[in-house]
Design an enzyme around this catalytic site. Sequence first.
Site, short mmCIF file in Angstrom:
data_model
loop_
_atom_site.label_atom_id
_atom_site.label_comp_id
_atom_site.label_asym_id
_atom_site.label_seq_id
_atom_site.Cartn_x
_atom_site.Cartn_y
_atom_site.Cartn_z
N ILE A 127 2.07 -5.98 9.83
CA ILE A 127 2.49 -5.13 10.96
C ILE A 127 1.72 -5.55 12.22
O ILE A 127 2.27 -5.57 13.32
CB ILE A 127 2.27 -3.64 10.64
CG1 ILE A 127 2.92 -3.28 9.29
CG2 ILE A 127 2.86 -2.76 11.75
CD1 ILE A 127 2.61 -1.89 8.79
N SER A 161 -5.02 -12.31 5.11
CA SER A 161 -4.15 -12.97 6.09
C SER A 161 -4.65 -14.39 6.27
O SER A 161 -5.66 -14.76 5.69
CB SER A 161 -4.20 -12.23 7.42
OG SER A 161 -5.52 -12.24 7.92
N LYS A 175 -6.65 7.09 4.64
CA LYS A 175 -5.76 7.40 5.79
C LYS A 175 -5.97 8.85 6.22
O LYS A 175 -6.05 9.15 7.41
CB LYS A 175 -4.30 7.14 5.41
CG LYS A 175 -3.98 5.67 5.17
CD LYS A 175 -4.18 4.82 6.41
CE LYS A 175 -4.00 3.35 6.18
NZ LYS A 175 -4.44 2.51 7.29
N ARG A 218 6.84 4.35 -12.25
CA ARG A 218 5.49 3.91 -11.87
C ARG A 218 4.67 5.14 -11.52
O ARG A 218 5.12 6.00 -10.75
CB ARG A 218 5.59 2.97 -10.65
CG ARG A 218 4.24 2.51 -10.13
CD ARG A 218 4.38 1.45 -9.06
NE ARG A 218 4.91 1.97 -7.80
CZ ARG A 218 5.09 1.24 -6.69
NH1 ARG A 218 4.80 -0.06 -6.71
NH2 ARG A 218 5.57 1.77 -5.59
N SER A 240 -0.07 6.68 7.43
CA SER A 240 0.99 6.45 6.45
C SER A 240 1.65 7.76 6.04
O SER A 240 1.00 8.81 5.98
CB SER A 240 0.38 5.78 5.22
OG SER A 240 1.29 5.79 4.15
N TYR A 298 -6.95 4.83 -1.45
CA TYR A 298 -6.29 4.26 -0.27
C TYR A 298 -5.69 5.37 0.59
O TYR A 298 -5.95 5.46 1.80
CB TYR A 298 -5.18 3.27 -0.69
CG TYR A 298 -4.15 3.07 0.40
CD1 TYR A 298 -4.44 2.28 1.51
CD2 TYR A 298 -2.90 3.71 0.35
CE1 TYR A 298 -3.51 2.14 2.54
CE2 TYR A 298 -1.98 3.58 1.36
CZ TYR A 298 -2.28 2.79 2.46
OH TYR A 298 -1.37 2.66 3.48
#
Length: 339
Positions: free
Chosen positions: A11, A35, A153, A295, A124, A149
């Site tokens: 992003i 990256s 946020k 999942r 998110s 995770y």
Amino acid sequence: MILVTGGLGFIGSHTVVALQEKGHQVLIVDDLSNSSVEVLDGIETASGIRPTFIELNLQNSTAVSDMFQHYSITGIIHFAAFKAVGESVQKPVAYYQNNLGSMLNLLAEVEKAASPIPFIFSSSCTVYGEATELPINENAPVQPAMSPYGNTKQIGEEILIDTVNAIDGFRVIALRYFNPIGAHPSIAIGELPLGKPQNLVPFITQTAAGLYPKLTVFGNDYPTSDGTNVRDYIHVVDLAEAHVVALERILESRSTEAYEVFNLGTGKGSSVLEVIQSFERVSGQKLSYDIGARREGDVIAAYADTTKANTVLGWKTKRSLDEAIASAWKWEQKVRKLL
Ligand code: UD1
């Protein structure tokens, strides 16, 4: 200069191009943990401009301080973070340390700055958990996080609210993304997941490229139209543009509150099977898949109420699911040298 942390990521790189297209000068900071430095070439191809780049882990507070001394930073778009849900369960300390430590070092510099620096935070839709009402608007309650995770946020947003309350004139916009997919139309940048992709669209394109024999659909017994999970897949270029609009909102003093939150999605839910059908339509080939177990941790359905983003932020998506999937497929073929 606009500081884009994690600017070589998926992003982040698209946002750098969108910023450059609107005439902003960009400084990228990235630690290359997820990256590659070649993304700089891709950005240059896409926009015609090579951004300034510093390889740096934002947990290094001295280096972060030096950077703020050296460059005149007039806005921050903060992407740099670990993002693998499953891995975060195995390595919670690393996730909290990296995701929160990096942000705190940036905020320490904001605190020191002569005038507050506008801050855009990459949040998110995972903060809503299994929402009771669809589509999901910004007033939907934040639910207990289902992973470290997701918790980074939520805590990140809380830290920002406290900081906004403490620094006069500090303005923050938290952007809660739904499911970003696709690639820049130049096909010079796109998504480059390390190892086996966890997300649906890269798994589809890598399967079609021959890296995996088939895709497994995680459950078809959910209470949705075809039994598979529903998500709001947003073209990454649309998402990138929203960051520029949000940044300019603060830069031009148009924020109506010091801390604002916007959901970024298309407003349209698509099931896993609909995404597969879209892939088959745009690629002209069949995808090999089977149906497997659910999942753990997947919510049944999530898609955005885009009213606030459309009316208050003044942004809306322009690109369709088919366009997004077609670009993801072109990108995959380029990466695998199939084009
Ligand atoms: C996931 C994360 C979310 C994170 C987001 C970032 C989980 C549970 N959620 O969202 O916290 O913010 O990525 O991009 O990991 N699917 C398959 N087969 C596959 C892969 C996915 O059927 O091989 C299905 C999933 O069950 C889901 C949909 O595709 O219904 C989308 O999955 P994914 O791309 O991983 O996104 P989310 O689960 O929405």
